[in-house]
Design an enzyme around this catalytic site. Structure first.
Site, PDB file in Angstrom:
ATOM      1  N   HIS A 119     -10.426   1.263   1.827  1.00 41.03           N
ATOM      2  CA  HIS A 119     -10.156   2.206   2.921  1.00 41.03           C
ATOM      3  C   HIS A 119     -11.382   2.145   3.827  1.00 41.03           C
ATOM      4  O   HIS A 119     -12.417   2.721   3.514  1.00 41.03           O
ATOM      5  CB  HIS A 119      -9.940   3.622   2.382  1.00 41.03           C
ATOM      6  CG  HIS A 119      -9.597   4.606   3.460  1.00 41.03           C
ATOM      7  ND1 HIS A 119      -8.397   5.287   3.499  1.00 41.03           N
ATOM      8  CD2 HIS A 119     -10.279   5.009   4.575  1.00 41.03           C
ATOM      9  CE1 HIS A 119      -8.357   6.057   4.574  1.00 41.03           C
ATOM     10  NE2 HIS A 119      -9.510   5.909   5.241  1.00 41.03           N
ATOM     11  N   ASP A 156       1.477   2.523   3.527  1.00 40.81           N
ATOM     12  CA  ASP A 156       0.645   3.716   3.384  1.00 40.81           C
ATOM     13  C   ASP A 156       1.500   4.979   3.483  1.00 40.81           C
ATOM     14  O   ASP A 156       1.034   6.021   3.945  1.00 40.81           O
ATOM     15  CB  ASP A 156      -0.501   3.752   4.411  1.00 40.81           C
ATOM     16  CG  ASP A 156      -1.594   4.737   4.014  1.00 40.81           C
ATOM     17  OD1 ASP A 156      -1.604   5.169   2.835  1.00 40.81           O
ATOM     18  OD2 ASP A 156      -2.426   5.085   4.865  1.00 40.81           O
ATOM     19  N   ARG A 200       2.257   9.530  -5.750  1.00 43.20           N
ATOM     20  CA  ARG A 200       1.937  10.846  -6.322  1.00 43.20           C
ATOM     21  C   ARG A 200       2.349  10.926  -7.794  1.00 43.20           C
ATOM     22  O   ARG A 200       2.493   9.928  -8.466  1.00 43.20           O
ATOM     23  CB  ARG A 200       2.594  11.989  -5.516  1.00 43.20           C
ATOM     24  CG  ARG A 200       2.442  11.883  -4.000  1.00 43.20           C
ATOM     25  CD  ARG A 200       1.011  11.824  -3.538  1.00 43.20           C
ATOM     26  NE  ARG A 200       0.932  12.003  -2.096  1.00 43.20           N
ATOM     27  CZ  ARG A 200      -0.068  11.595  -1.350  1.00 43.20           C
ATOM     28  NH1 ARG A 200      -1.098  10.979  -1.897  1.00 43.20           N
ATOM     29  NH2 ARG A 200      -0.084  11.806  -0.053  1.00 43.20           N
ATOM     30  N   HIS A 257      -4.571  -0.739   5.784  1.00 45.66           N
ATOM     31  CA  HIS A 257      -4.026  -0.003   6.946  1.00 45.66           C
ATOM     32  C   HIS A 257      -4.918  -0.099   8.187  1.00 45.66           C
ATOM     33  O   HIS A 257      -5.417   0.895   8.686  1.00 45.66           O
ATOM     34  CB  HIS A 257      -3.737   1.465   6.605  1.00 45.66           C
ATOM     35  CG  HIS A 257      -4.794   2.177   5.809  1.00 45.66           C
ATOM     36  ND1 HIS A 257      -6.116   2.225   6.181  1.00 45.66           N
ATOM     37  CD2 HIS A 257      -4.703   2.861   4.644  1.00 45.66           C
ATOM     38  CE1 HIS A 257      -6.780   2.914   5.285  1.00 45.66           C
ATOM     39  NE2 HIS A 257      -5.954   3.305   4.341  1.00 45.66           N
ATOM     40  N   LYS A 310      -9.011  -0.173  -5.780  1.00 51.47           N
ATOM     41  CA  LYS A 310      -9.039   0.441  -4.458  1.00 51.47           C
ATOM     42  C   LYS A 310     -10.331   1.223  -4.262  1.00 51.47           C
ATOM     43  O   LYS A 310     -10.634   2.137  -5.027  1.00 51.47           O
ATOM     44  CB  LYS A 310      -7.838   1.387  -4.311  1.00 51.47           C
ATOM     45  CG  LYS A 310      -7.837   2.218  -3.028  1.00 51.47           C
ATOM     46  CD  LYS A 310      -7.553   1.391  -1.791  1.00 51.47           C
ATOM     47  CE  LYS A 310      -7.723   2.185  -0.503  1.00 51.47           C
ATOM     48  NZ  LYS A 310      -6.631   3.109  -0.240  1.00 51.47           N
ATOM     49  N   HIS A 335       1.656   5.344  -1.655  1.00 51.76           N
ATOM     50  CA  HIS A 335       1.302   6.534  -2.441  1.00 51.76           C
ATOM     51  C   HIS A 335       2.567   7.101  -3.080  1.00 51.76           C
ATOM     52  O   HIS A 335       3.504   7.449  -2.369  1.00 51.76           O
ATOM     53  CB  HIS A 335       0.655   7.597  -1.544  1.00 51.76           C
ATOM     54  CG  HIS A 335      -0.628   7.139  -0.937  1.00 51.76           C
ATOM     55  ND1 HIS A 335      -1.851   7.322  -1.549  1.00 51.76           N
ATOM     56  CD2 HIS A 335      -0.883   6.452   0.199  1.00 51.76           C
ATOM     57  CE1 HIS A 335      -2.805   6.787  -0.797  1.00 51.76           C
ATOM     58  NE2 HIS A 335      -2.245   6.247   0.268  1.00 51.76           N
ATOM     59  N   HIS A 345       0.877  -1.190   0.000  1.00 54.34           N
ATOM     60  CA  HIS A 345       0.000   0.000   0.000  1.00 54.34           C
ATOM     61  C   HIS A 345       0.909   1.233   0.000  1.00 54.34           C
ATOM     62  O   HIS A 345       1.482   1.587   1.020  1.00 54.34           O
ATOM     63  CB  HIS A 345      -0.901   0.006   1.243  1.00 54.34           C
ATOM     64  CG  HIS A 345      -1.861   1.146   1.276  1.00 54.34           C
ATOM     65  ND1 HIS A 345      -3.208   0.990   1.506  1.00 54.34           N
ATOM     66  CD2 HIS A 345      -1.684   2.480   1.108  1.00 54.34           C
ATOM     67  CE1 HIS A 345      -3.813   2.153   1.486  1.00 54.34           C
ATOM     68  NE2 HIS A 345      -2.898   3.088   1.246  1.00 54.34           N
ATOM     69  N   ASN A 355      -5.129   7.423  -5.921  1.00 55.14           N
ATOM     70  CA  ASN A 355      -5.815   8.682  -5.561  1.00 55.14           C
ATOM     71  C   ASN A 355      -5.047   9.917  -6.024  1.00 55.14           C
ATOM     72  O   ASN A 355      -4.703  10.787  -5.245  1.00 55.14           O
ATOM     73  CB  ASN A 355      -6.128   8.745  -4.053  1.00 55.14           C
ATOM     74  CG  ASN A 355      -4.887   8.718  -3.176  1.00 55.14           C
ATOM     75  OD1 ASN A 355      -3.857   8.167  -3.542  1.00 55.14           O
ATOM     76  ND2 ASN A 355      -4.987   9.316  -1.994  1.00 55.14           N
ATOM     77  N   ALA A 358      -3.296  14.828   5.763  1.00 52.22           N
ATOM     78  CA  ALA A 358      -3.145  13.514   6.402  1.00 52.22           C
ATOM     79  C   ALA A 358      -2.146  12.665   5.619  1.00 52.22           C
ATOM     80  O   ALA A 358      -2.225  12.577   4.402  1.00 52.22           O
ATOM     81  CB  ALA A 358      -4.493  12.807   6.452  1.00 52.22           C
TER      82      ALA A 358
HETATM   83  O1  DOR Z   1      -3.248   9.597   5.778  1.00 49.73           O
HETATM   84  C1  DOR Z   1      -3.586   9.290   4.655  1.00 49.73           C
HETATM   85  N1  DOR Z   1      -3.016   9.857   3.574  1.00 49.73           N
HETATM   86  N2  DOR Z   1      -4.558   8.380   4.492  1.00 49.73           N
HETATM   87  C2  DOR Z   1      -5.065   8.095   3.286  1.00 49.73           C
HETATM   88  O2  DOR Z   1      -5.952   7.283   3.204  1.00 49.73           O
HETATM   89  C3  DOR Z   1      -4.599   8.815   2.086  1.00 49.73           C
HETATM   90  C4  DOR Z   1      -3.255   9.331   2.272  1.00 49.73           C
HETATM   91  C5  DOR Z   1      -2.847  10.313   1.207  1.00 49.73           C
HETATM   92  O3  DOR Z   1      -3.087  10.052   0.035  1.00 49.73           O
HETATM   93  O4  DOR Z   1      -2.249  11.341   1.558  1.00 49.73           O
HETATM   94 ZN    ZN Z   2      -3.275   5.064   1.589  1.00 49.20          ZN
END
Ligand code: DOR
Ligand code: ZN
Length: 335
Positions: free
Chosen positions: A134, A240, A17, A168, A95, A15, A13, A41, A256
């Site tokens: 999620h 994550d 970007r 997560h 997802k 990210h 999992h 995302n 977050a």
């Molecule tokens: O803390 C998080 N950040 N939780 C998520 O589910 C998404 C992630 C983000 O893409 O920044």
């Molecule tokens: Zn995530």
């Protein structure tokens, strides 16, 4: 010097970007992991074959070698079967985000109407596409994951052949679900094996420990540790790791996400050694995931050594968890 070697570590999992952030961040994971499940995302989210293929190409262009496999995901919508057939070969999972629940999830699912979702989920079963979820409601922040358990139960019992990954997980309620339904699996982050809510807002507010789902109570941490340290066969490591530029974290309205990609394996060695469970780390960071997802990553051998490692204050524009702090394990080398 004490060392510990991991074969084909996988981050289930992640990210990554896009744009300059992708270029700066992706090499950090590609260095020490064989592969990663890449979250969709982006803005806009990855939701077409063209988006997915182009994003994978941008990721491959950003990593300096060929020994890293981005396992691609699509952002869940109620896709039809024909579309899923056309993308099945290019993706590893889909997802699902409840609408608006976290960063860039506005286009997610707004009602869990099983009949509306049925054609998509049945096609996913036939095409052997796992569903990553999620799992949070829009309730009170400490209860969001526990409240989501009834939705996991509904999905797991309505679609017993659908592989569902509770992403997560942060609560003992989610840990308990693992043994209740054959088709429920979970990822666990390294930060949720270290932090409770106290480490986010118990003293000075710590923006770099703030993420969704938020870290919970000591008993939840214990429950997560119990399944991670034993490498419960339905549990996988998923960092994550979610990079945000420093000014988006250290501001009023903190984004977050906890950034751990370049320090995750070192922290995992420290935790597993502390509990005398280093022998189980291989299953947690790779073998369980290979079996659950049926993936066969390219060979990579990562050796860690027990020595002081001071976590950098920044990786390009991103501040990692525990920035500037010293930990007991470092990466010695990668083959
Ligand atoms: O803390 C998080 N950040 N939780 C998520 O589910 C998404 C992630 C983000 O893409 O920044
Ligand atoms: Zn995530």
């Amino acid at each position: 010097m004490k060392t510990h070697t991991l074969l084909m570590p996988l981050d289930m999992h992640l990210h990554l970007r896009d744009g300059v952030m992708l270029e700066n961040i992706a090499p950090l994971t590609a260095y020490s992991f064989s592969g990663a499940i890449v979250m969709p995302n982006l803005v806009p989210p990855v939701s077409s074959l063209d988006d997915l293929v182009a994003y994978k190409e941008r990721i491959m262009a950003a990593v300096p070698n060929d020994y890293f496999e981005p396992y691609m995901t699509l952002f869940y919508k109620n896709y039809d079967r024909k579309f899923l057939e056309s993308v099945a070969d290019e993706l590893t999972a889909i997802k699902l985000y409840p609408a608006g629940i976290t960063t860039n999830s506005e286009g997610g699912v707004s009602s869990f109407d099983i009949e509306e979702m049925r054609p998509t989920l049945e096609a996913m079963i036939e095409l052997d596409i796992p569903l990553c979820v999620h799992g949070e409601t829009d309730g009170f922040v400490m209860d969001r994951e526990a409240e989501f358990m009834s939705i996991y139960e509904l999905l797991a019992s309505s679609f017993p052949d659908l592989k569902i990954i509770m992403e997560h997980i942060t609560t003992k309620e989610a840990v308990e679900m693992l043994d209740k339904y054959d088709n429920l699996y979970a990822t666990i982050t390294v930060h949720h094996l270290l932090l409770t809510l106290d480490d986010v807002v118990g003293g000075m507010m710590m923006p770099h420990n703030f993420c969704k789902p938020i870290a919970k109570r000591p008993e939840d941490l214990d429950a997560l540790l119990s399944v991670a340290l034993e490498a419960h066969p339905k549990v996988m490591f998923g960092s994550d790791s979610a990079p945000h530029p420093q000014d988006k974290k250290e501001s009023s309205g903190c984004a977050a996400g906890v950034f751990t990609a370049p320090i995750a394996l070192q922290l995992l060695c420290e935790i597993f050694e502390q509990y005398d469970k280093l022998d189980n780390l291989q299953d947690f960071v790779s073998d369980n995931a290979q079996r659950i997802y049926g993936i066969c990553p390219e060979f990579k051998e990562v050796t860690l050594e027990k020595r002081e490692f001071v976590i950098p204050k920044k990786y390009s524009s991103v501040v990692p968890m525990y920035a500037g702090q010293s930990i007991n394990w470092a990466i010695q080398g990668v083959d």
